[in-house]
Scaffold this active site. Structure first.
Site, PDB file in Angstrom:
ATOM      1  N   GLU A  53       0.696  -1.083   0.312  1.00 26.99           N
ATOM      2  CA  GLU A  53      -0.352  -0.100  -0.129  1.00 26.99           C
ATOM      3  C   GLU A  53       0.677   1.245   0.134  1.00 26.99           C
ATOM      4  O   GLU A  53       1.036   1.951  -0.766  1.00 26.99           O
ATOM      5  CB  GLU A  53      -0.898  -0.116   1.135  1.00 26.99           C
ATOM      6  CG  GLU A  53      -1.745  -1.389   1.050  1.00 26.99           C
ATOM      7  CD  GLU A  53      -1.331  -2.182   2.077  1.00 26.99           C
ATOM      8  OE1 GLU A  53      -2.319  -3.243   2.739  1.00 26.99           O
ATOM      9  OE2 GLU A  53      -0.116  -2.672   2.153  1.00 26.99           O
ATOM     10  N   CYS A  86      -1.966  -2.827   7.366  1.00 32.90           N
ATOM     11  CA  CYS A  86      -1.128  -2.884   8.549  1.00 32.90           C
ATOM     12  C   CYS A  86      -1.651  -1.278   8.871  1.00 32.90           C
ATOM     13  O   CYS A  86      -1.921  -0.160   8.304  1.00 32.90           O
ATOM     14  CB  CYS A  86       0.374  -2.982   9.229  1.00 32.90           C
ATOM     15  SG  CYS A  86       0.997  -1.586   8.233  1.00 32.90           S
TER      16      CYS A  86
END
Length: 131
Positions: A53, A86
């Site tokens: 990401e 995360c």
């Protein structure tokens, strides 16, 4: 299958994950419909590892896309259970994308969509620091 999901599935194959063997692909869609991808890149010193990401966000910015010019993001893994970003990635996504749809997919066809605020409630936002 949605082109954004296909892009995340494809880029996952490029992941460099010799330590965890956990390959992740991410794809961002810009306001103009462009797709920008990223995969995780591991390092023997785990703290230096870059998540898919964040790779996609930093790549997009380096290519001239500005914060809050993204419409949605897809995260793809091969895990049985869908894997959300995360905590560090959630913060980066919040700052650069805002409250966008986050679509989690796996290679087994499982899919679930969240708004980022659902995954990251009470997010830290530097814009709220000044009076």
């Amino acid at each position: 299958m949605d082109a954004l999901i296909q892009a995340a599935v494809r880029v996952r194959e490029n992941a460099f994950a010799p330590y965890s063997n956990f390959r992740v692909g991410a794809a961002l869609e810009t306001a103009g419909g462009e797709i920008i991808t990223g995969c995780n890149v591991e390092n023997a010193s785990y703290g230096l590892t870059m998540c898919a990401e964040r790779t996609a966000i930093f790549k997009a910015v380096s290519e001239g896309h500005r914060p809050h010019s993204f419409q949605r993001v897809v995260v793809c893994t091969d895990a049985v259970e869908l894997t959300p970003p995360c905590g560090a990635c959630r913060q980066i996504l919040w700052e650069f994308c805002g409250d966008v749809p986050v679509i989690l997919v796996n290679l087994k066809g499982k899919r679930r969509e969240f708004q980022l605020r659902e995954l990251f409630p009470e997010a830290f936002d530097a814009a709220n620091l000044s009076e």
